[in-house]
Structures are given as C-alpha cells and as structure tokens.
Design a protein around this motif. Structure first.
Motif, mmCIF file in Angstrom:
data_model
loop_
_atom_site.group_PDB
_atom_site.id
_atom_site.type_symbol
_atom_site.label_atom_id
_atom_site.label_comp_id
_atom_site.label_asym_id
_atom_site.label_seq_id
_atom_site.Cartn_x
_atom_site.Cartn_y
_atom_site.Cartn_z
ATOM 1 N N TRP A 1 3.588 -5.160 4.348
ATOM 2 C CA TRP A 1 3.962 -3.980 3.410
ATOM 3 C C TRP A 1 3.116 -2.899 3.490
ATOM 4 N N SER A 2 1.885 -3.235 3.529
ATOM 5 C CA SER A 2 0.893 -1.913 3.363
ATOM 6 C C SER A 2 0.845 -1.254 4.599
ATOM 7 N N SER A 3 1.085 -1.784 5.873
ATOM 8 C CA SER A 3 0.923 -1.292 6.823
ATOM 9 C C SER A 3 1.553 0.132 7.083
ATOM 10 N N GLY A 4 2.482 0.444 6.441
ATOM 11 C CA GLY A 4 3.082 1.731 6.415
ATOM 12 C C GLY A 4 2.334 2.739 6.061
ATOM 13 N N ALA A 5 1.075 2.623 5.293
ATOM 14 C CA ALA A 5 0.419 3.891 4.547
ATOM 15 C C ALA A 5 -1.075 3.756 5.041
ATOM 16 N N PRO B 1 -3.844 1.863 2.180
ATOM 17 C CA PRO B 1 -3.524 0.427 1.776
ATOM 18 C C PRO B 1 -3.449 -0.541 3.283
ATOM 19 N N ALA B 2 -3.427 0.320 4.417
ATOM 20 C CA ALA B 2 -3.208 -0.766 5.522
ATOM 21 C C ALA B 2 -4.828 -0.703 5.978
ATOM 22 N N LEU B 3 -5.935 0.077 5.646
ATOM 23 C CA LEU B 3 -7.263 -0.038 5.965
ATOM 24 C C LEU B 3 -7.983 -1.158 4.903
ATOM 25 N N LEU B 4 -7.488 -1.073 3.639
ATOM 26 C CA LEU B 4 -7.960 -1.980 2.894
ATOM 27 C C LEU B 4 -7.380 -3.286 3.109
ATOM 28 N N THR B 5 -6.254 -3.424 3.608
ATOM 29 C CA THR B 5 -5.644 -4.919 4.005
ATOM 30 C C THR B 5 -6.279 -5.375 5.177
ATOM 31 N N VAL B 6 -6.402 -4.658 6.247
ATOM 32 C CA VAL B 6 -7.180 -5.002 7.368
ATOM 33 C C VAL B 6 -8.711 -5.514 7.017
ATOM 34 N N ALA B 7 -9.361 -5.117 6.130
ATOM 35 C CA ALA B 7 -10.609 -5.384 5.640
ATOM 36 C C ALA B 7 -10.541 -6.780 4.853
ATOM 37 N N ALA B 8 -9.350 -7.149 4.198
ATOM 38 C CA ALA B 8 -9.235 -8.375 3.492
ATOM 39 C C ALA B 8 -8.852 -9.575 4.526
ATOM 40 N N ILE B 9 -8.054 -8.915 5.560
ATOM 41 C CA ILE B 9 -7.883 -10.119 6.739
ATOM 42 C C ILE B 9 -9.194 -10.445 7.342
ATOM 43 N N GLY B 10 -10.012 -9.313 7.589
ATOM 44 C CA GLY B 10 -11.422 -9.706 8.317
ATOM 45 C C GLY B 10 -12.410 -10.580 7.565
#
Length: 417
Positions: A308-312, A315-324
């Motif tokens: 859901w967050s990849s559209g902005a 939020p996308a950057l923060l989520t990529v950080a969480a994945i890493g």
C-alpha cells in the motif's frame, strides 16, 4: 563435541577448554573476514547493475545475459555442501585463504571471458566458495568471541554483504557502466586477492579439528530441524527477493518517481541492512528463536505495508527501510540457528544458510516475475513477498513445535534429577 541442542560455547575450543584466541583484540581479523564478505557481496549483485553492458559486449539479449546471475546462484547452492564436507578437518585459516584465491581467479576469468558460455562457467565457479567462506568465517568469529557474544561475532563478519550493497555494488555498477563491465569483475578479483592476503596475515592460525569427519558433517542432513531451518530461509527470505528484484520499476511505475530515485531507495536499503545485521547479532545473543519470530514477523508485515505504501515517496522509503532492517536481522538469526541445529556438523550448518538464501533469491524473483507477467502490476510482488514470508513463519512454527517436543522430555528428566 556438541549435540544438536548443545552448541559449542563461544570463546571455547572444541574440547571445552578456554580458547587462547578469545578476547577483544582481533579487530584486524574481523576486518579481513568482512572484506572477503564485501568482495563476495559485490560479485553476487554487481552483475544485475551491468547486465545491459554485458549483453551488448557479448552480443546477446539481456535475458540471455541473465544466465550469468543464475550461474552464480547455482554455484553457491552446489558449493555449500561440497565445501563444508571437504573442509571438515582442514585448518580453517588455510581454507579461507584458498576460498578467496579461487574466488579471485574465477572473477578474473569472468573479466577475460570472450563469450557468454565462458562467463557463465566463470560465474558458476565464483559462486562455489561463497557459502564455504561465510560458513568458516562464522565459525572463526565464534572462536574469537568472548563468552556470550557469539551472535555478535557472527553478525559482525556477515556485515560484508550489506556493506557491499551500500558501497561496493553502486561503485562497481558505476565503474562498469563508465569503463566497461569487465572492470567490475577485475575490481572484485582485486578485492578477493587482498582479502586472501589479509586473512593469511591477520586471522590467527587454527589447527585441524580432529573431532570432525565428513561422515559427521553429512549426518546433519538426517536432522529434521536442519531441513526445517533451511526451508525457513528458502521460503521466508524469498519474500524480500520478490520485492527487491523489482524495486526499480516499482519506484518508477508505482511511486511515480524519476529513475534517479532508484539509487536513493537502494542506498536506504543498504544503510539499514548494515544496522539490521548488527542488530541481528545482538538479538541472537539474547535468543535465537525469539529473534527469528520477531524479525520474520517484521519482514512479513513490512512487505505487506509496502503493497500500500509504495504509491507515495516518504512512506515507500520508510517501508523499504523496515524491509531492509528486519530481513537482514532475520538472516543472522537463520545463520545462528543452522549452526546450532547442525550439531557436530558445524561447518555444514554455517555454510548451508547461504545456499538456502540463494534458493530464496531464485524463488522470490521467479514468483515476483510471474505475478507481474500475469498483469497484476508492480505492487503485486510485495503482496507475494509477504505471503512467502508468512510461509517461512509457518515453517518456523513447525520447527518450534518439534523443538518443544524434543526439549520437553529432557527438561523434565533434568528436573527430576
């Protein structure tokens, strides 16, 4: 000799006596091992960045040039058990040097490859020492650690790949794009030679472990927990690769950013991966099983959120950080768990984690590509990735049930005295 549920105590020799090498004075030894990991990390991922240049230079299509990526992964999977069993009773420092020399020569051969076939063979050979190096480096790190800090030691030597993702792969890709793809492999070959030299000079000499044998190493394959832990990595970590493999088109097509933002996302992932690897080692000293549960669940949740967050942008950057962060910590937990459940097959357990992760690489990229090809768009790999992570957690649940079944009777017997 350790048992499947009694790991060798960090900072002790195999006979239980205090290891004279244990202590805080081995910074240079750890630096040499990390450098070897950096070289391996660059070799594994830089081909993805210079694939168009390879295709043009060898006059093949980009998908055909991609065989060079698959060949390396296959080399890792084949090399892990072969290296571990062959190294059962050999001196560890000498083997680490040998692995790095083979790695350097194979990458030099890749740089000189006149055809795709030659490049594929060279990449396969370059992958063979990958798991063996990391496996032995983990065992050496534990032997150098003070008691109770074996997890931190393993996390430290595994920093090589996240550092490669942070610095080595971007620089190698840039050099390959500017000066030609062969320069990327020459650079990796030089790193390999330097790492071999520094390991020889800085890593303390370790004698042969005469308690080990090839038969003992192979016995790990009869352990249910060993196979379950391999499955956790092969399935669960495939979730990260399902998303990471398609991060560039996701950033441009879903987030709507210029392709110049792709390196920013990769940089963020690389920075937090270094932090996650460090954190995973410290969590492992607390509890390996709890680390696997927490980081596995965190990985699944962050991948689901990325759908859901990849559209902005933010939020996308923060989520990529969480994945890493969560996925890199999960890798350390898996490494420690395999070293534990392998029992006396310590070398094989330490090496096979990297074989399972390369299976995860192939599985995640393949499944992610399937949903994109089916027309579900570039958001879909994140959803598939979350499902794969949940699948890994389900296998972990089975592993925990088996663990409770096996440990329970012994604990009750001990309580009765």
């Amino acid at each position: 000799m350790s048992t499947p549920h009694t790991p060798v105590r960090p900072g002790t020799a195999t006979d239980g006596a205090p290891d004279p090498a244990a202590g805080p004075r081995h910074t240079l030894a750890f630096a040499a091992l990390i450098l070897g990991g950096v070289g391996i990390g660059v070799a594994e991922f830089v081909t993805m960045g210079v694939l168009p240049q390879i295709a043009t230079g060898l006059d093949v299509s980009i998908p055909t040039a991609g065989y060079a990526i698959s060949a390396y992964a296959l080399g890792v999977v084949v090399g892990a058990p072969v290296a571990a069993v062959g190294a059962a009773r050999a001196p560890r420092r000498a083997l680490l040097v040998g692995f790095m020399l083979l790695f350097a020569l194979a990458n030099a051969a890749a740089a000189l490859a006149p055809s795709l076939g030659t490049l594929v063979v060279a990449r396969f050979v370059a992958g063979l020492p990958h798991a063996g190096f990391f496996g032995l480096a983990s065992l050496v790190a534990v032997s150098l650690a003070v008691p109770g800090r074996g997890g931190r030691a393993v996390g430290t030597v595994m920093l090589g790949i996240p550092i490669a993702l942070l610095l080595g792969v971007p620089l190698g890709t840039w050099a390959g794009q500017v000066f030609g793809w062969r320069v990327s492999y020459w650079a990796v070959a030089v790193i390999g030679l330097l790492a071999a030299l520094l390991v020889r000079v800085w890593v303390p000499r370790t004698p042969r472990d005469r308690t080990q044998s090839r038969r003992a190493e192979l016995r790990a394959f009869t352990s249910t927990q060993f196979w379950l832990t391999l499955a956790i990595g092969a399935i669960g970590f495939g979730g990260m690769f399902a998303t990471y493999s398609y991060i560039a088109p996701t950033v441009t097509e879903v987030t709507g950013l210029d392709e110049g933002w792709v390196p920013v996302f990769l940089l963020v992932y690389g920075v937090v991966s270094v932090l996650g690897t460090w954190l995973g080692g410290r969590l492992g000293d607390w509890s390996v099983l709890r680390t696997l549960v927490l980081t596995g669940a965190g990985s699944a949740l962050s991948l689901l959120v990325f759908f859901w967050s990849s559209g902005a942008t933010v939020p996308a950057l923060l989520t990529v950080a969480a994945i890493g962060l969560t996925s890199s910590a999960w890798v350390v937990g898996l490494q420690l768990r395999l070293m534990h459940v392998a029992g006396s097959a310590r070398t094989l357990g330490a090496a096979m984690n990297h074989a399972s992760l390369n299976v995860a690489n192939a599985l995640g990229a393949w499944v992610g590509g399937l949903v994109i090809a089916a027309g579900y768009g570039y958001r879909a790999p994140a959803l598939v990735g979350a499902a794969l992570s949940l699948g890994g957690l389900a296998v972990l649940g089975v592993s925990l049930l088996v663990h409770r079944r096996d440990v329970g009777p012994r604990a009750r017997a001990a309580a009765r005295g």
